[in-house]
Design an enzyme around this catalytic site. Structure first.
Site, PDB file in Angstrom:
ATOM      1  N   SER A 116       0.811  -1.215   0.000  1.00  0.00           N
ATOM      2  CA  SER A 116       0.000   0.000   0.000  1.00  0.00           C
ATOM      3  C   SER A 116       0.848   1.270   0.000  1.00  0.00           C
ATOM      4  O   SER A 116       0.367   2.338  -0.342  1.00  0.00           O
ATOM      5  CB  SER A 116      -0.947   0.019   1.213  1.00  0.00           C
ATOM      6  OG  SER A 116      -0.218   0.114   2.407  1.00  0.00           O
ATOM      7  N   LYS A 153      -0.884   3.979   5.732  1.00  0.00           N
ATOM      8  CA  LYS A 153      -1.525   4.965   4.865  1.00  0.00           C
ATOM      9  C   LYS A 153      -0.990   6.357   5.170  1.00  0.00           C
ATOM     10  O   LYS A 153      -0.477   6.613   6.250  1.00  0.00           O
ATOM     11  CB  LYS A 153      -3.046   4.972   5.110  1.00  0.00           C
ATOM     12  CG  LYS A 153      -3.788   3.724   4.634  1.00  0.00           C
ATOM     13  CD  LYS A 153      -4.060   3.789   3.147  1.00  0.00           C
ATOM     14  CE  LYS A 153      -4.952   2.639   2.700  1.00  0.00           C
ATOM     15  NZ  LYS A 153      -4.324   1.317   2.969  1.00  0.00           N
TER      16      LYS A 153
END
Lengths: 195, 195
Positions: A116, A153
């Site tokens: 990610s 994130k």
DNA sequence: TTGATAATAGAACGAATGTTCTATATAGAA
DNA sequence: TTCTATATAGAACATTCGTTCTATTATCAA
């Protein structure tokens, strides 16, 4: 032929002992390490290292390495020469522990899984240092719970709106409906190549 | 109200002292640190920490932290819970220094400039740990001299042919005509986020 | 309350610490 | 060679080390 005792060599011997035992050797132990037969000789050499700025004594008269001496050389930009064994290096700091971990009591390591944050240069298998109690700012990398799973994130903040964004276009932006569970802020990334 | 003495708290106090002074406190010093008035009380608590496996004594009877105790927790994959202050963590290892630097005497740090290894996740400003005397294998990242400048490149080896490749398509493959100057092999990458 | 256990205090002790002294050996310059 | 500075050895020393002992206080259950 037997090795001559030099300041550099004595420093290395003591540094090796320190790294292995996480403490300074006593004068009695240094008799063996330096291969001499009298404590006064040890005293003689220790004073040399102190004069050279390699060792120092703290308030209690205890021996310890100077930061300079304990650091491994840091080279800004590599020019013609590399730091050699003998020459002094201008470079600053550092023990990795001191450099990376500011708050050891609230930090932990996390092994990264998934891609990610691939565009941020954080890859599967990397270690990240996470600070638990840190308040995230806009743009920080955080550990967040998304759909019951924890991932890395970007933490984004725009006009009271908070959302999470991956550094990988294949993942959508997360706009939390109610609560946002954060596990901490990433303060460093570490990748070790195993040969 | 005054703080009760617990094993955890005593451990933290001693660990904090160790981190700051790079050595263990003496029993006399611990009288002050633990806020007690007798060495025998110190002795009492130290034995508790030894029984708990937090501290240990080496061959010379010197006090030192267990690796377990000194490490910051390593979490494999983040599940429901994060390592809290009190709970014991199963995770392994490590002091960053021990983990990252195998050969301190032949290693140095280099601050990365340029984007030649960007697709490998190595970016401008990162630190790389370089081992000087290491023999590069196929696929290793090395520091090499290209056109009088030093940069990071993949070390490739095919049927006696050696060439250098960047992790960035905008740089051409380097096929050295004669000698190939190498500065060392990259063993780790470190990125610290400054807040 | 009483009783038992845990925690703290204080003193005494032998062993180990680093320092300091004198004396001897080594090496290089004059 | 002789002279001088450097390096090594050995012993003596006060200080500090961690250990061990006895005695007192705090805590908590019965």
């Amino acid at each position: 032929m037997k090795e001559k005792r030099t300041i550099k060599r004595v420093q290395k011997i003591i540094a090796a002992f320190f790294r292995e035992n996480r403490r300074m050797p006593s004068f009695a132990e240094m008799i063996g390490l330096l291969d001499v037969k009298s404590k006064s000789v040890v005293h003689f050499w220790i004073n040399k290292l102190i004069d050279a700025g390699i060792l120092a004594k703290d308030g209690q008269g205890r021996l310890s390495f100077t930061k300079q001496a304990f650091a491994i050389p840091l080279v800004g930009s590599v020019q013609a020469g590399f730091p050699s064994d003998e020459e002094e290096t201008v470079g600053d700091i550092l023990s990795m522990d001191e450099y990376l971990i500011t708050k050891p009591e609230s930090s932990f390591l996390l092994q990264v899984s998934g891609d990610s944050m691939i565009d941020e240069g954080i890859r599967e298998g990397d270690l990240v240092i996470v600070e638990r109690d840190k308040q995230p700012r806009n743009g920080d990398i955080v550990i967040a719970e998304v759909d019951g799973e924890w991932t890395l994130k970007y933490f984004r903040q725009q006009e009271n709106q908070v959302f999470l964004e991956a550094a990988n276009p294949k993942y959508p932006v997360i706009r939390p409906k109610k609560e946002l569970r954060l596990g901490g802020v990433v303060t460093a990334v570490i990748r070790k190549y195993h040969h």
